[in-house]
Write a protein that holds these residues in place. Structure first.
Motif, PDB file in Angstrom:
ATOM      1  N   GLY A 159       7.003   9.040  -2.622  1.00 28.45           N
ATOM      2  CA  GLY A 159       5.703   9.657  -2.942  1.00 28.45           C
ATOM      3  C   GLY A 159       4.543   8.940  -2.270  1.00 28.45           C
ATOM      4  O   GLY A 159       3.450   9.480  -2.159  1.00 28.45           O
ATOM      5  N   HIS A 160       4.817   7.714  -1.797  1.00 27.67           N
ATOM      6  CA  HIS A 160       3.735   6.937  -1.188  1.00 27.67           C
ATOM      7  C   HIS A 160       3.843   6.883   0.330  1.00 27.67           C
ATOM      8  O   HIS A 160       3.236   6.026   0.967  1.00 27.67           O
ATOM      9  CB  HIS A 160       3.658   5.548  -1.826  1.00 27.67           C
ATOM     10  CG  HIS A 160       3.451   5.656  -3.307  1.00 27.67           C
ATOM     11  ND1 HIS A 160       2.226   5.955  -3.863  1.00 27.67           N
ATOM     12  CD2 HIS A 160       4.339   5.638  -4.330  1.00 27.67           C
ATOM     13  CE1 HIS A 160       2.368   6.070  -5.177  1.00 27.67           C
ATOM     14  NE2 HIS A 160       3.635   5.882  -5.482  1.00 27.67           N
ATOM     15  N   VAL A 161       4.594   7.813   0.935  1.00 27.70           N
ATOM     16  CA  VAL A 161       4.519   7.923   2.403  1.00 27.70           C
ATOM     17  C   VAL A 161       3.163   8.526   2.749  1.00 27.70           C
ATOM     18  O   VAL A 161       2.607   9.341   2.012  1.00 27.70           O
ATOM     19  CB  VAL A 161       5.638   8.799   3.037  1.00 27.70           C
ATOM     20  CG1 VAL A 161       6.991   8.156   2.908  1.00 27.70           C
ATOM     21  CG2 VAL A 161       5.619  10.208   2.497  1.00 27.70           C
ATOM     22  N   GLN A 170      -7.720   8.883  -2.415  1.00 24.75           N
ATOM     23  CA  GLN A 170      -7.010   7.656  -2.769  1.00 24.75           C
ATOM     24  C   GLN A 170      -5.908   7.946  -3.771  1.00 24.75           C
ATOM     25  O   GLN A 170      -6.089   8.701  -4.724  1.00 24.75           O
ATOM     26  CB  GLN A 170      -7.985   6.631  -3.350  1.00 24.75           C
ATOM     27  CG  GLN A 170      -7.364   5.244  -3.438  1.00 24.75           C
ATOM     28  CD  GLN A 170      -8.362   4.178  -3.862  1.00 24.75           C
ATOM     29  OE1 GLN A 170      -9.375   4.485  -4.499  1.00 24.75           O
ATOM     30  NE2 GLN A 170      -8.061   2.936  -3.529  1.00 24.75           N
ATOM     31  N   CYS A 171      -4.779   7.330  -3.525  1.00 22.56           N
ATOM     32  CA  CYS A 171      -3.612   7.456  -4.404  1.00 22.56           C
ATOM     33  C   CYS A 171      -3.783   6.504  -5.591  1.00 22.56           C
ATOM     34  O   CYS A 171      -4.500   5.506  -5.498  1.00 22.56           O
ATOM     35  CB  CYS A 171      -2.386   7.068  -3.582  1.00 22.56           C
ATOM     36  SG  CYS A 171      -0.818   7.347  -4.400  1.00 22.56           S
ATOM     37  N   GLY A 172      -3.089   6.787  -6.697  1.00 27.25           N
ATOM     38  CA  GLY A 172      -3.096   5.889  -7.846  1.00 27.25           C
ATOM     39  C   GLY A 172      -2.664   4.478  -7.487  1.00 27.25           C
ATOM     40  O   GLY A 172      -3.014   3.513  -8.154  1.00 27.25           O
ATOM     41  N   CYS A 173      -1.874   4.335  -6.412  1.00 26.79           N
ATOM     42  CA  CYS A 173      -1.374   3.019  -5.991  1.00 26.79           C
ATOM     43  C   CYS A 173      -2.405   2.243  -5.189  1.00 26.79           C
ATOM     44  O   CYS A 173      -2.202   1.073  -4.889  1.00 26.79           O
ATOM     45  CB  CYS A 173      -0.096   3.176  -5.179  1.00 26.79           C
ATOM     46  SG  CYS A 173      -0.385   3.758  -3.499  1.00 26.79           S
ATOM     47  N   GLY A 174      -3.495   2.918  -4.786  1.00 30.03           N
ATOM     48  CA  GLY A 174      -4.539   2.241  -4.010  1.00 30.03           C
ATOM     49  C   GLY A 174      -4.600   2.680  -2.552  1.00 30.03           C
ATOM     50  O   GLY A 174      -5.615   2.503  -1.891  1.00 30.03           O
ATOM     51  N   GLY A 177      -4.172   9.024   1.433  1.00 33.14           N
ATOM     52  CA  GLY A 177      -3.452  10.080   2.142  1.00 33.14           C
ATOM     53  C   GLY A 177      -1.968  10.148   1.835  1.00 33.14           C
ATOM     54  O   GLY A 177      -1.199  10.717   2.600  1.00 33.14           O
ATOM     55  N   HIS A 178      -1.566   9.572   0.700  1.00 29.85           N
ATOM     56  CA  HIS A 178      -0.146   9.578   0.349  1.00 29.85           C
ATOM     57  C   HIS A 178       0.294  10.959  -0.153  1.00 29.85           C
ATOM     58  O   HIS A 178      -0.506  11.717  -0.704  1.00 29.85           O
ATOM     59  CB  HIS A 178       0.145   8.541  -0.742  1.00 29.85           C
ATOM     60  CG  HIS A 178      -0.026   7.136  -0.262  1.00 29.85           C
ATOM     61  ND1 HIS A 178       0.243   6.048  -1.045  1.00 29.85           N
ATOM     62  CD2 HIS A 178      -0.425   6.637   0.940  1.00 29.85           C
ATOM     63  CE1 HIS A 178       0.010   4.937  -0.350  1.00 29.85           C
ATOM     64  NE2 HIS A 178      -0.408   5.273   0.848  1.00 29.85           N
ATOM     65  N   TRP A 179       1.584  11.256  -0.004  1.00 32.05           N
ATOM     66  CA  TRP A 179       2.153  12.535  -0.442  1.00 32.05           C
ATOM     67  C   TRP A 179       1.789  12.799  -1.913  1.00 32.05           C
ATOM     68  O   TRP A 179       1.321  13.874  -2.279  1.00 32.05           O
ATOM     69  CB  TRP A 179       3.674  12.507  -0.243  1.00 32.05           C
ATOM     70  CG  TRP A 179       4.392  13.786  -0.548  1.00 32.05           C
ATOM     71  CD1 TRP A 179       3.843  15.009  -0.811  1.00 32.05           C
ATOM     72  CD2 TRP A 179       5.812  13.964  -0.604  1.00 32.05           C
ATOM     73  NE1 TRP A 179       4.841  15.934  -1.025  1.00 32.05           N
ATOM     74  CE2 TRP A 179       6.047  15.323  -0.905  1.00 32.05           C
ATOM     75  CE3 TRP A 179       6.900  13.099  -0.430  1.00 32.05           C
ATOM     76  CZ2 TRP A 179       7.334  15.840  -1.038  1.00 32.05           C
ATOM     77  CZ3 TRP A 179       8.176  13.614  -0.561  1.00 32.05           C
ATOM     78  CH2 TRP A 179       8.399  14.969  -0.858  1.00 32.05           C
TER      79      TRP A 179
HETATM   80 ZN   LIG Z   1       0.449   5.901  -3.175  1.00 33.84          ZN
END
Ligand SMILES: [Zn+2]
Length: 285
Positions: A159-161, A170-174, A177-179
């Motif tokens: 999910g973080h590609v 921004q993704c929840g991971c920081g 543009g992540h999937w």
């Molecule tokens: Zn992510």
């Protein structure tokens, strides 16, 4: 032999008693606590097991599939982007309580191994990927009959590609543009569709009118508008944007793991009936 299967999701904690054949004998579902400390989630699981078994005895082992990312060596979730309590312990408090083996894996790992490879549609298929399109996007991966794990249990955090290197979402991971950030439900699709209409085009669409007024539009409402009303914005967004995001993500999965079969699960509804990739086989669970 009686085992306990635990699913720690972003919204619910599900606990079930299962037999050796994978049949569920009894189960209970509890909402994720909205606040608490690092033992709160484990305490919910312990209480659920006690409720199901009467007193907690007679079980031979406990398997936990949790939202990630995980720290398998510590047996904890160190920072869950999608859960109300971000950091929580899973293994140690539960071993202490029941004194039986406790195995922790990412929820999608548990799904691919138990749900598909041992007991499901992927039975005996040694190159198999399970993907959940849900609040987040996660995968469980089996390559040559081996479950991929990684040093912390995150070898398959697909999910973080990065799908879009220019994305400012921004993704929840920081990351950006992540999937998952561009294509998952929960808070993500509502943010992405707001960005989508910034392109300047206007739509004869109720969804569009609401967004322009600054109203919040949920993921469910976007899909409802698509399927029930044929909403022009919902159609353009899903057909011409979201599908490309998922196709790019799935193409990365195929390139990274070379699977014979990809099983799609999660709650991104009927969407999954019409994603297809040339040369790849996709099945709807
Ligand atoms: Zn992510």
């Amino acid at each position: 032999m009686v085992y306990v299967g635990v699913d720690v999701g972003a919204t619910y904690i599900r606990v079930g008693l299962v037999n050796e054949d994978g049949q569920v004998i009894n189960k209970v579902k509890t909402r994720q606590p909205t606040s608490g400390d690092e033992n709160t989630v484990a305490n919910v699981i312990i209480k659920s097991i006690r409720d199901l078994t009467g007193w907690g005895g007679g079980i031979d082992g406990i398997g936990i599939g949790s939202i990630g990312p995980l720290d398998l060596r510590e047996g904890i979730v160190p920072w869950a982007p999608n859960a109300p309590i971000k950091r929580f312990k899973l293994v140690e408090p539960i071993i202490k309580e029941f004194r039986v083996p406790v195995v922790l894996g990412n929820d999608a790992m548990a799904a691919v191994w138990g749900g598909e490879y041992l007991f499901g549609i992927g039975k005996g298929i040694s190159n198999l990927v399970y993907i959940t399109l849900s609040t987040g996007i996660g995968a469980g991966v089996i390559v040559d009959g081996h479950l991929l794990v990684g040093k912390d249990g995150n070898a398959h955090e697909i999910g973080h590609v990065v799908i879009d290197v220019n994305s400012e979402i921004q993704c929840g991971c920081g990351g950006y543009g992540h999937w998952e950030a561009l294509g998952s439900g929960g808070a993500n699709i509502p943010r992405v569709i707001k960005e989508f209409i910034r392109g300047g085009r206007s739509y004869g669409s109720r969804l569009y009118e609401r967004l322009v007024k600054g109203e919040y539009v949920s993921t469910e409402e976007v899909f409802q508008a698509y399927y029930e009303g044929g909403d022009e914005l919902a159609r353009d967004f899903i057909d011409n944007y979201l599908m490309k995001v998922h196709a790019a993500g799935l193409a990365s999965v195929m390139n990274a793991y070379d699977p014979e079969l990809i099983v799609l699960g999660g709650v991104q509804w009927p969407l999954i009936t019409w994603i297809y990739l040339e040369g790849g086989e996709l099945k709807n669970t």
